[in-house]
Design a protein around this motif. Structure first.
Motif, mmCIF file in Angstrom:
data_model
loop_
_atom_site.group_PDB
_atom_site.id
_atom_site.type_symbol
_atom_site.label_atom_id
_atom_site.label_comp_id
_atom_site.label_asym_id
_atom_site.label_seq_id
_atom_site.Cartn_x
_atom_site.Cartn_y
_atom_site.Cartn_z
ATOM 1 N N UNK A 33 81.226 72.531 54.777
ATOM 2 C CA UNK A 33 80.782 71.346 55.525
ATOM 3 C C UNK A 33 79.690 70.573 54.793
ATOM 4 N N UNK A 34 79.799 70.579 53.488
ATOM 5 C CA UNK A 34 78.876 69.777 52.685
ATOM 6 C C UNK A 34 79.698 68.781 51.882
ATOM 7 N N UNK A 35 79.014 67.777 51.373
ATOM 8 C CA UNK A 35 79.663 66.708 50.614
ATOM 9 C C UNK A 35 79.094 66.666 49.200
ATOM 10 N N UNK A 36 79.982 66.664 48.231
ATOM 11 C CA UNK A 36 79.563 66.689 46.826
ATOM 12 C C UNK A 36 80.135 65.498 46.068
ATOM 13 N N UNK A 37 79.373 65.059 45.103
ATOM 14 C CA UNK A 37 79.878 64.036 44.192
ATOM 15 C C UNK A 37 80.464 64.720 42.971
ATOM 16 N N UNK A 38 81.594 64.221 42.507
ATOM 17 C CA UNK A 38 82.127 64.648 41.210
ATOM 18 C C UNK A 38 82.051 63.408 40.331
ATOM 19 N N UNK A 39 81.057 63.424 39.427
ATOM 20 C CA UNK A 39 80.776 62.235 38.631
ATOM 21 C C UNK A 39 81.264 62.380 37.202
ATOM 22 N N UNK A 40 81.518 61.248 36.582
ATOM 23 C CA UNK A 40 81.893 61.262 35.174
ATOM 24 C C UNK A 40 82.648 60.010 34.799
ATOM 25 N N UNK A 41 82.816 59.828 33.501
ATOM 26 C CA UNK A 41 83.499 58.631 33.001
ATOM 27 C C UNK A 41 85.018 58.766 33.196
ATOM 28 N N UNK A 42 85.726 57.669 33.000
ATOM 29 C CA UNK A 42 87.180 57.659 33.140
ATOM 30 C C UNK A 42 87.806 58.662 32.172
ATOM 31 N N UNK A 160 74.480 50.508 50.189
ATOM 32 C CA UNK A 160 75.313 51.552 49.589
ATOM 33 C C UNK A 160 74.827 52.919 50.054
ATOM 34 N N UNK A 161 73.516 53.057 50.053
ATOM 35 C CA UNK A 161 72.922 54.318 50.480
ATOM 36 C C UNK A 161 73.286 54.643 51.935
ATOM 37 N N UNK A 162 73.167 53.652 52.785
ATOM 38 C CA UNK A 162 73.504 53.871 54.194
ATOM 39 C C UNK A 162 75.000 54.156 54.348
ATOM 40 N N UNK A 163 75.811 53.420 53.586
ATOM 41 C CA UNK A 163 77.266 53.613 53.649
ATOM 42 C C UNK A 163 77.663 55.028 53.270
ATOM 43 N N UNK A 164 77.116 55.505 52.160
ATOM 44 C CA UNK A 164 77.443 56.859 51.717
ATOM 45 C C UNK A 164 76.877 57.914 52.663
ATOM 46 N N UNK A 165 75.725 57.611 53.227
ATOM 47 C CA UNK A 165 75.130 58.561 54.164
ATOM 48 C C UNK A 165 76.032 58.713 55.385
ATOM 49 N N UNK A 187 78.010 58.032 29.810
ATOM 50 C CA UNK A 187 77.517 59.385 30.060
ATOM 51 C C UNK A 187 76.016 59.459 30.318
ATOM 52 N N UNK A 188 75.345 58.305 30.387
ATOM 53 C CA UNK A 188 73.899 58.343 30.560
ATOM 54 C C UNK A 188 73.478 58.484 32.026
ATOM 55 N N UNK A 189 74.424 58.316 32.944
ATOM 56 C CA UNK A 189 74.057 58.404 34.360
ATOM 57 C C UNK A 189 74.973 59.376 35.092
ATOM 58 N N UNK A 190 74.539 59.789 36.275
ATOM 59 C CA UNK A 190 75.370 60.687 37.070
ATOM 60 C C UNK A 190 75.972 59.971 38.258
ATOM 61 N N UNK A 191 75.638 58.705 38.424
ATOM 62 C CA UNK A 191 76.239 57.985 39.537
ATOM 63 C C UNK A 191 76.448 56.528 39.155
ATOM 64 N N UNK A 192 77.211 55.832 39.972
ATOM 65 C CA UNK A 192 77.534 54.447 39.686
ATOM 66 C C UNK A 192 76.441 53.510 40.175
ATOM 67 N N UNK A 193 75.873 53.861 41.331
ATOM 68 C CA UNK A 193 74.919 52.950 41.957
ATOM 69 C C UNK A 193 73.501 53.499 42.012
ATOM 70 N N UNK A 194 73.333 54.734 41.525
ATOM 71 C CA UNK A 194 72.001 55.324 41.482
ATOM 72 C C UNK A 194 71.483 55.862 42.800
ATOM 73 N N UNK A 196 73.870 57.424 45.263
ATOM 74 C CA UNK A 196 74.827 58.316 45.923
ATOM 75 C C UNK A 196 74.317 59.743 46.010
ATOM 76 N N UNK A 197 73.636 60.199 44.962
ATOM 77 C CA UNK A 197 73.230 61.604 44.936
ATOM 78 C C UNK A 197 72.163 61.916 45.984
ATOM 79 N N UNK A 198 71.464 60.893 46.472
ATOM 80 C CA UNK A 198 70.447 61.139 47.491
ATOM 81 C C UNK A 198 71.065 61.480 48.846
#
Ligand SMILES: Nc1ncnc2c1ncn2[C@@H]1O[C@H](COP(=O)(O)OP(=O)(O)O)[C@@H](O)[C@H]1O
Ligand SMILES: [Mg+2]
Length: 257
Positions: A33-42, A160-165, A187-194, A196-198
């Motif tokens: 019951x947790x939500x995870x991001x799977x991040x990475x380039x195409x 975006x933050x509220x939407x993802x929350x 590869x310099x970031x872990x998210x698209x909008x900065x 999502x991980x919060x």
């Protein structure tokens, strides 16, 4: 080598991915019951990772799954994973898997409709699609791909933050263990909008970087709330059976071989 201490956080229920080598990196799996991001380039392998998570849930644990595809047509999704021996159509026919074609969520929006109150509707529309399917097949796992399609329709970071929350909390309330695919530009970031991980419970970063003229696929758990996890970067391969992670190697030592 920084393997997790397996004596910690054992009271929380684990959801094994059964992706060879991955669960060893995080005390036996994701938290239920947790939500995870799977991040990475195409091309990193995010979609394969996510579908493998759903496929293993169905075939090894009897947990139905939902894939909400925001970019690829379901017919292509089924074709793309056939080489791994995953018969998605068969699982759909058995009522254990639902692939939702959510491309219409994006395409259905006209540019004239860019008012502020469209965003909650879009998140709501995604939630309604998942909810309807979940009632049908009693899903326990969900894959949402990708965050970019959702986030781009929201205009500023706070929205975006509220939407993802909203999305991650609703998935949690529905009892789902979720992966949200997040395509990064480089590869310099872990998210698209900065942001999502919060609002998610963990981030898994997959990368396919050039090192000394060879492409090296590596996976790293950036954060996982409530769990110990490996602190290093591990190599993985996309094999004829899907993703295989090498938990006892790190990228730098494997490079030296
Ligand atoms: N049958 C296969 N065998 C080995 N590698 C594959 C196979 N199918 C796809 N791949 C690799 O996986 C990549 C695509 O994975 P995918 O999960 O769709 O990436 P992402 O979702 O991160 O963009 C391709 O670029 C290719 O390198
Ligand atoms: Mg993908």
């Amino acid at each position: 080598m920084h393997m997790p201490d397996t004596n910690q956080s054992t009271n929380l229920e684990r959801v094994p991915t059964d992706i060879p080598g991955f669960d060893e990196l995080c005390d036996g799996g994701l938290l239920r019951k947790r939500t995870y991001l799977v991040s990475g380039t195409a091309g990193a392998g995010k979609t394969i990772f996510g579908i493998q998570f759903l496929y293993n849930g169905i075939t090894k644990h009897g947990e139905s799954g939902i894939y909400l595809s925001t970019e690829e047509a379901p017919v292509n999704v089924r074709e793309n994973v056939k080489p791994f021996g995953w018969d998605l159509k068969g699982l759909e026919d058995e009522g254990k898997l639902a692939i939702i074609d959510a491309r219409s969520v994006r395409f259905g929006r006209s540019s004239a409709n860019k008012s502020v109150d469209i965003e909650p509707l879009e998140i709501r529309s995604i939630m309604e699609k998942i909810l309807t399917k979940q009632e049908d097949i009693d899903a326990k796992r969900v894959l949402v791909g990708g965050a970019a399609s959702i986030g781009i329709s929201l205009e500023d970071p706070s929205k975006i933050r509220i939407g993802f929350m909203k999305l991650s909390r609703t998935l949690e309330i529905l009892g789902l263990t979720s992966l949200i695919i997040c395509e990064t530009i480089d590869d310099s970031t872990t998210s698209r909008f900065g942001v999502e991980s919060f609002v998610t419970d963990g981030t898994i970063l997959m990368s396919n970087q050039r090192m000394d003229n060879v492409r090296v696929r590596s996976i790293e758990i950036i954060q996982m709330k409530g769990s110990t996890h490996s602190q290093t970067t591990h190599p993985y391969e996309i094999t004829p059976k899907g993703i295989v992670v090498h938990p006892y190697e790190d990228v730098y030592s494997s490079k030296r071989r």
